[in-house]
Design an enzyme around this catalytic site. Structure first.
Site, PDB file in Angstrom:
ATOM      1  N   GLY A  25       0.678  -1.090   0.017  1.00 58.89           N
ATOM      2  CA  GLY A  25      -0.057   0.078  -0.090  1.00 58.89           C
ATOM      3  C   GLY A  25       0.893   1.247   0.095  1.00 58.89           C
ATOM      4  N   ASP A  78      -5.774   1.010   2.913  1.00 57.24           N
ATOM      5  CA  ASP A  78      -5.059   1.849   2.006  1.00 57.24           C
ATOM      6  C   ASP A  78      -5.434   2.707   1.469  1.00 57.24           C
ATOM      7  OD1 ASP A  78      -2.527   0.092   2.279  1.00 57.24           O
ATOM      8  OD2 ASP A  78      -3.333  -1.724   1.302  1.00 57.24           O
ATOM      9  N   THR A 198      12.084 -14.545  -3.805  1.00 59.45           N
ATOM     10  CA  THR A 198      11.791 -13.213  -4.769  1.00 59.45           C
ATOM     11  C   THR A 198      11.835 -14.200  -6.126  1.00 59.45           C
ATOM     12  OG1 THR A 198      12.482 -11.569  -3.349  1.00 59.45           O
ATOM     13  CG2 THR A 198      12.381 -11.012  -5.936  1.00 59.45           C
ATOM     14  N   GLN A 199      13.042 -14.791  -6.570  1.00 61.87           N
ATOM     15  CA  GLN A 199      13.075 -15.492  -7.813  1.00 61.87           C
ATOM     16  C   GLN A 199      12.116 -16.254  -8.113  1.00 61.87           C
ATOM     17  OE1 GLN A 199      17.034 -17.282  -8.126  1.00 61.87           O
ATOM     18  NE2 GLN A 199      17.794 -16.166  -6.879  1.00 61.87           N
ATOM     19  N   ASP A 247      13.828  -1.172   5.362  1.00 57.56           N
ATOM     20  CA  ASP A 247      12.920  -0.599   6.358  1.00 57.56           C
ATOM     21  C   ASP A 247      13.359   0.558   6.812  1.00 57.56           C
ATOM     22  OD1 ASP A 247      11.767  -3.164   6.250  1.00 57.56           O
ATOM     23  OD2 ASP A 247      12.692  -3.677   8.350  1.00 57.56           O
ATOM     24  N   CYS A 393     -16.723  11.036  16.699  1.00 54.19           N
ATOM     25  CA  CYS A 393     -17.809  10.129  16.366  1.00 54.19           C
ATOM     26  C   CYS A 393     -18.451   9.536  17.851  1.00 54.19           C
ATOM     27  CB  CYS A 393     -17.379   9.130  15.512  1.00 54.19           C
ATOM     28  SG  CYS A 393     -18.959   8.495  14.791  1.00 54.19           S
ATOM     29  N   GLY A 395     -16.553   9.107  20.240  1.00 56.38           N
ATOM     30  CA  GLY A 395     -16.259  10.063  21.327  1.00 56.38           C
ATOM     31  C   GLY A 395     -16.740  11.360  21.562  1.00 56.38           C
ATOM     32  N   GLU A 417     -27.745   2.508  21.592  1.00 53.63           N
ATOM     33  CA  GLU A 417     -26.793   1.264  21.032  1.00 53.63           C
ATOM     34  C   GLU A 417     -26.457   0.511  22.294  1.00 53.63           C
ATOM     35  OE1 GLU A 417     -23.422   2.965  19.041  1.00 53.63           O
ATOM     36  OE2 GLU A 417     -22.675   1.007  18.662  1.00 53.63           O
ATOM     37  N   HIS A 524     -16.054  12.276  11.435  1.00 56.79           N
ATOM     38  CA  HIS A 524     -14.639  11.954  11.474  1.00 56.79           C
ATOM     39  C   HIS A 524     -13.644  12.658  10.599  1.00 56.79           C
ATOM     40  CE1 HIS A 524     -15.311   7.821  13.027  1.00 56.79           C
ATOM     41  NE2 HIS A 524     -16.501   7.671  12.624  1.00 56.79           N
ATOM     42  N   GLU A 526     -10.399  12.915  10.953  1.00 55.37           N
ATOM     43  CA  GLU A 526      -9.228  12.009  10.532  1.00 55.37           C
ATOM     44  C   GLU A 526      -9.102  11.789   9.165  1.00 55.37           C
ATOM     45  OE1 GLU A 526     -11.486  11.193  12.593  1.00 55.37           O
ATOM     46  OE2 GLU A 526     -11.795   8.866  12.803  1.00 55.37           O
TER      47      GLU A 526
HETATM   48  N1  GLN Z   1     -21.403   3.607  17.335  1.00 55.64           N
HETATM   49  C1  GLN Z   1     -21.648   4.922  17.041  1.00 55.64           C
HETATM   50  C2  GLN Z   1     -22.775   4.810  16.055  1.00 55.64           C
HETATM   51  O1  GLN Z   1     -23.066   3.899  15.366  1.00 55.64           O
HETATM   52  C3  GLN Z   1     -20.315   5.473  16.839  1.00 55.64           C
HETATM   53  C4  GLN Z   1     -19.810   4.980  15.221  1.00 55.64           C
HETATM   54  C5  GLN Z   1     -18.330   5.461  15.164  1.00 55.64           C
HETATM   55  O2  GLN Z   1     -17.602   6.099  16.348  1.00 55.64           O
HETATM   56  N2  GLN Z   1     -17.871   5.495  14.044  1.00 55.64           N
HETATM   57  O3  GLN Z   1     -23.403   5.842  15.923  1.00 55.64           O
END
Ligand code: GLN
Length: 552
Positions: A25, A78, A198-199, A247, A393, A395, A417, A524, A526
């Protein structure tokens, strides 16, 4: 402006020899970066051999992070590297799984789409793969597409992709090349780099009717001249087309190393192309920033997906880790991430008070009930002790629950949930999601991909982004329950980001008068953090964490 000369689309297939997990990747991403730096429009594709229709249903402990594209497609991690290295969004056409392709062919067959023909893997499935490669090129306008075939040569399950690649080469002989990422072990007892595997891998690939044009020699050490000669002699691959890839400390050094070895020139020469420009300047600047970053920033990441047997698996959170790194490096800081398994708070193995030793705390996304009470307790500690907090999320949802329980007087508040019968469902499920769950429709059915949000002027969020309208990637089923928003707001929580219709809460934060930096997003961020374009929310968090360490 001089117009670029139009070229026929080129395709580079990256295949794995010997074993998996040696950086195919990163190699694919790095090849993309150096070709892009030569002035070409590059796009990166991946085919995964499994039968899952997308990566969304896979447990992150088993498979690592599920990466989400703008389109909402849930993909292999990836794809995250591809976007980070190329600094651009990848369309959904760029990700394939065996399951996705087969499902499409079978659905078409059931709808009489093949008009009575006998539907066969070789032809109908390979044609479907080739069609998808062309569709990706059409969508991205790519001049060069680098296509990573998941898995290792010799596996039954990726053979169909190899066959499609072979057919593509047959049709466009001058426009297709193959690069094998191989592994050359240096067994401890022998103390010498061995080339035989590798060969053999090159030979095995040729049994599919494919000759590799280049070898990327992954190993602990840099491959020497003698061994290059040996591989060259036994396989017919020119020595200059055997590229060392020892590496290294950081994956972001790989494009620089490849460039220093002249890899992009070799690839372009293969296609009869000349570099249009020479510019890895910004990338080199990032790499040197990363190397010179000194100030250690201790960040705690409290999560759920770490343990697999006796090993800690940070793979489940790669995008979060990388996002923290990018923002830190550009600020001269070197993050030292510590993984805290939330379950250890619940068993008493860890104490919340340890959290005061960190410059900041991140709670990333997650699903289900394990470790949840541990995380909620940690968020309480972080809020009360004014430690910088970034919730992503889950969090955010857990931060809202903690606030509801301890500040808004909603005892027993929870997400449905985890506790479907909670008295105060501050996090609940939208009706359309409820229907999907009732029908066991779990695949690709969450709130996924890009959604717009509007930020409140003057909030932490608006200041971080420097703009009021944003758009970010989502992956969740549950949401802040609109019925509790008033109550939570009165208790002091600020919902500083909402959907344009005001219905959904996208960002929650605490006013700076009560906490120096406490912010959480339903999305998200990130997934959109890039080395050359660090994410504003992570940068704001890093800045707050740096300030916090100074104050201490
Ligand atoms: N479990 C939570 C939901 O489904 C949060 C999902 C997550 O953190 N991606 O809403």
């Amino acid at each position: 402006m001089k117009r670029k000369k139009e070229i026929r689309p080129k395709y580079i297939f990256v295949v794995g020899g010997v074993m998996s997990g040696v950086g195919k990747g990163v190699t694919t991403s790095s090849i993309g970066t150096i070709l892009q730096s030569k002035g070409f429009n590059v796009s990166l594709m991946k085919a995964d051999p499994y039968l899952n229709v997308d990566a969304g249903t896979m447990n992150p402990v088993e498979h690592g992070e599920v990466f989400v594209l703008d389109s909402g497609l849930e993909t292999d991690q990836d794809m995250g590297n591809y976007e980070r290295f190329l600094n651009k969004d990848m369309p959904k056409e760029n990700y394939l799984t065996n399951g996705m392709v087969l499902k499409c062919v079978i659905d078409r067959e059931r709808a009489l789409g093949y008009q009575g023909k006998c539907v066969e893997p070789v032809y109908h499935v390979t044609e479907e793969i080739i069609k998808r490669i062309h569709a990706s090129v059409k969508k991205s306008g790519a001049e060069i597409t680098v296509f990573e075939i998941g898995g290792t040569i010799g596996e039954y399950q990726n053979a169909i992709f190899l066959e499609a690649a072979r057919l593509l080469k047959m049709r466009h002989p001058g426009d297709v090349m193959f690069i094998m990422v191989s592994y050359l072990p240096v067994p401890g007892k022998i103390g010498e780099m061995k080339t035989k595997l590798t060969q053999n891998a090159v030979r095995q690939l040729s049994s599919y009717g494919i000759n590799t044009d280049m070898i990327i020699a992954r190993s602990e050490l840099s491959i020497d001249k003698k061994r290059k000669e040996k591989i060259s002699m036994t396989t017919g691959i020119a020595e200059e087309d055997i590229i060392a890839a020892p590496d290294i400390e950081s994956i972001y050094d790989v494009p620089v190393n490849f460039e220093n070895d002249g890899l992009s020139e070799r690839i372009l020469a293969h296609f009869g192309l000349k570099p249009r420009q020479k510019d890895l300047k910004n990338w080199r600047k990032f790499v040197s920033k990363a190397k010179s970053a000194k100030k250690i920033l201790k960040i705690a990441v409290i999560g759920k997906y770490f343990d697999t047997g006796d090993f800690v698996l940070a793979d489940a959170y790669v995008s979060v880790i990388e996002a923290i790194k990018f923002s830190s490096y550009w600020r001269g800081a070197k993050p030292k991430l510590e993984w805290i398994n939330a379950k250890e708070y619940e068993t008493g193995k860890r104490k919340y008070s340890e959290l005061k030793n960190y410059a900041g705390v991140v709670v990333p996304g997650g699903f289900g009930s394990t470790g949840v009470e541990g995380i909620i307790g940690a968020i309480k500690y972080v809020r009360e002790n004014k430690i910088p907090y970034l919730g992503l999320c889950y969090g955010m949802q857990l931060a809202v629950i903690e606030f509801a329980r301890n500040k808004a007087g909603l005892k027993g508040a929870h997400t449905t949930e985890v506790d479907p019968d909670t008295k105060h469902p501050v996090i609940g499920i939208m009706s359309e999601q409820k229907d999907k769950l009732a029908q066991a429709n779990y695949g690709g059915s969450m709130r996924l991909g890009e959604w717009p949000a509007v930020l409140r002027a003057g909030s932490l969020a608006a200041k971080a982004y420097g703009e009021k309208k944003i758009s970010e990637r989502h992956r969740h089923r549950y949401e802040v329950n609109p019925e509790y928003v008033d109550n939570l707001t009165k208790a002091g929580m600020v919902f500083s980001g909402v959907s344009p219709d005001g219905r959904l809460c996208e960002v929650a934060e605490l006013p700076v008068s009560t906490h120096p930096f406490f912010i959480a997003s339903q999305f998200h961020p990130e997934f959109k953090a890039r080395p050359l374009n660090p994410h504003p929310l992570f940068t704001a968090f890093v800045v707050a964490a740096l300030k916090f360490t100074k104050r201490k």
